[in-house]
Design a protein around this motif. Sequence first.
Motif, PDB file in Angstrom:
ATOM      1  N   PRO A   1       1.127  -1.348   9.431  1.00 54.84           N
ATOM      2  CA  PRO A   1       1.049  -2.632   9.127  1.00 54.84           C
ATOM      3  C   PRO A   1      -0.463  -3.271   9.270  1.00 54.84           C
ATOM      4  CG  PRO A   1       2.523  -2.651  10.949  1.00 54.84           C
ATOM      5  CD  PRO A   1       2.108  -1.229  10.591  1.00 54.84           C
ATOM      6  N   ARG A   2      -1.153  -2.816  10.405  1.00 53.46           N
ATOM      7  CA  ARG A   2      -2.603  -3.273  10.602  1.00 53.46           C
ATOM      8  C   ARG A   2      -3.602  -2.661   9.744  1.00 53.46           C
ATOM      9  NH1 ARG A   2      -1.450  -3.159  16.686  1.00 53.46           N
ATOM     10  NH2 ARG A   2      -0.592  -5.355  16.983  1.00 53.46           N
ATOM     11  N   THR A   3      -3.436  -1.509   9.306  1.00 53.43           N
ATOM     12  CA  THR A   3      -4.398  -0.849   8.497  1.00 53.43           C
ATOM     13  C   THR A   3      -4.216  -0.718   6.947  1.00 53.43           C
ATOM     14  OG1 THR A   3      -3.744   1.348   8.953  1.00 53.43           O
ATOM     15  CG2 THR A   3      -5.387   0.447  10.696  1.00 53.43           C
ATOM     16  N   GLY A   4      -3.055  -0.956   6.712  1.00 50.31           N
ATOM     17  CA  GLY A   4      -2.319  -0.759   5.634  1.00 50.31           C
ATOM     18  C   GLY A   4      -2.198   0.989   4.951  1.00 50.31           C
TER      19      GLY A   4
ATOM     20  N   ASP B   1       0.799   8.226  -7.331  1.00 52.31           N
ATOM     21  CA  ASP B   1       1.054   8.423  -8.968  1.00 52.31           C
ATOM     22  C   ASP B   1       2.299   8.140  -9.496  1.00 52.31           C
ATOM     23  OD1 ASP B   1      -1.488   9.575  -8.630  1.00 52.31           O
ATOM     24  OD2 ASP B   1      -0.988  11.556  -8.434  1.00 52.31           O
ATOM     25  N   SER B   2       3.371   8.204  -8.728  1.00 50.39           N
ATOM     26  CA  SER B   2       4.756   8.049  -9.310  1.00 50.39           C
ATOM     27  C   SER B   2       5.293   6.777  -9.084  1.00 50.39           C
ATOM     28  CB  SER B   2       5.680   9.283  -8.522  1.00 50.39           C
ATOM     29  OG  SER B   2       5.779   8.842  -7.108  1.00 50.39           O
ATOM     30  N   GLY B   3       4.714   6.271  -8.059  1.00 49.56           N
ATOM     31  CA  GLY B   3       5.152   4.728  -7.676  1.00 49.56           C
ATOM     32  C   GLY B   3       6.256   4.645  -6.343  1.00 49.56           C
ATOM     33  N   TYR B   4       6.791   5.860  -6.014  1.00 49.66           N
ATOM     34  CA  TYR B   4       7.451   6.402  -5.015  1.00 49.66           C
ATOM     35  C   TYR B   4       6.905   5.781  -3.951  1.00 49.66           C
ATOM     36  CZ  TYR B   4      10.171   9.380  -8.239  1.00 49.66           C
ATOM     37  OH  TYR B   4      10.667   9.925  -9.538  1.00 49.66           O
ATOM     38  N   PRO B   5       7.379   5.280  -2.929  1.00 51.11           N
ATOM     39  CA  PRO B   5       6.623   4.894  -1.670  1.00 51.11           C
ATOM     40  C   PRO B   5       6.426   6.081  -0.703  1.00 51.11           C
ATOM     41  CG  PRO B   5       8.798   3.974  -1.462  1.00 51.11           C
ATOM     42  CD  PRO B   5       8.668   4.652  -2.942  1.00 51.11           C
ATOM     43  N   LYS B   6       5.319   5.793   0.055  1.00 55.41           N
ATOM     44  CA  LYS B   6       5.248   6.508   1.116  1.00 55.41           C
ATOM     45  C   LYS B   6       6.051   6.182   2.398  1.00 55.41           C
ATOM     46  CE  LYS B   6       0.843   8.502  -0.142  1.00 55.41           C
ATOM     47  NZ  LYS B   6      -0.420   8.598   0.185  1.00 55.41           N
TER      48      LYS B   6
ATOM     49  N   PRO C   1       0.764  -1.146  -0.006  1.00 54.71           N
ATOM     50  CA  PRO C   1       0.066  -0.118   0.032  1.00 54.71           C
ATOM     51  C   PRO C   1       0.756   1.089  -0.011  1.00 54.71           C
ATOM     52  CG  PRO C   1      -0.878  -1.528   1.585  1.00 54.71           C
ATOM     53  CD  PRO C   1       0.476  -2.052   1.180  1.00 54.71           C
ATOM     54  N   ALA C   2       1.905   1.212   0.598  1.00 49.21           N
ATOM     55  CA  ALA C   2       2.890   2.430   0.716  1.00 49.21           C
ATOM     56  C   ALA C   2       3.385   2.988  -0.840  1.00 49.21           C
ATOM     57  CB  ALA C   2       4.285   2.435   1.178  1.00 49.21           C
ATOM     58  N   PHE C   3       3.114   1.825  -1.958  1.00 53.36           N
ATOM     59  CA  PHE C   3       3.673   2.335  -3.208  1.00 53.36           C
ATOM     60  C   PHE C   3       2.387   2.737  -3.883  1.00 53.36           C
ATOM     61  CE2 PHE C   3       6.805  -0.588  -1.583  1.00 53.36           C
ATOM     62  CZ  PHE C   3       8.078  -0.056  -2.239  1.00 53.36           C
TER      63      PHE C   3
END
Length: 107
Positions: free
Chosen positions: A37-40, A27-32, A22-24
């Motif tokens: 990890p529980r909620t995504g 728009d850019s594909g750069y991860p947050k 979910p971090a990816f």
Amino acid sequence: YDASGDRVFLKKARELADLLAPAFDTDSGYPKSVLNPRTGEASIVSWTHGKAILSEVGSLSVEFMYLSKATWRPKYRHVAERIYKSLEKAATRDGLLPTYLDEIGRA
């Protein structure tokens, strides 16, 4: 996994990559950089002012590319390729990428 050949490490790496997915979702594909990890739920640390950190983006892209090769699962390669495509479009200064990358918006 690469050093030992023990598939338990490969299994755990897949589990972690799937947890990080979910971090990816940007728009850019750069991860947050922050992920619950529980909620995504993923977010960006405030001190980067909404930008991704080049070293983090680069390290994760290499790890996902290797994981794809080791598992024969293209979904991990696709994560890395989205990042690479965005990096190709990123503005450079004297051919160098900036420490902080723009365009991390949500997809």
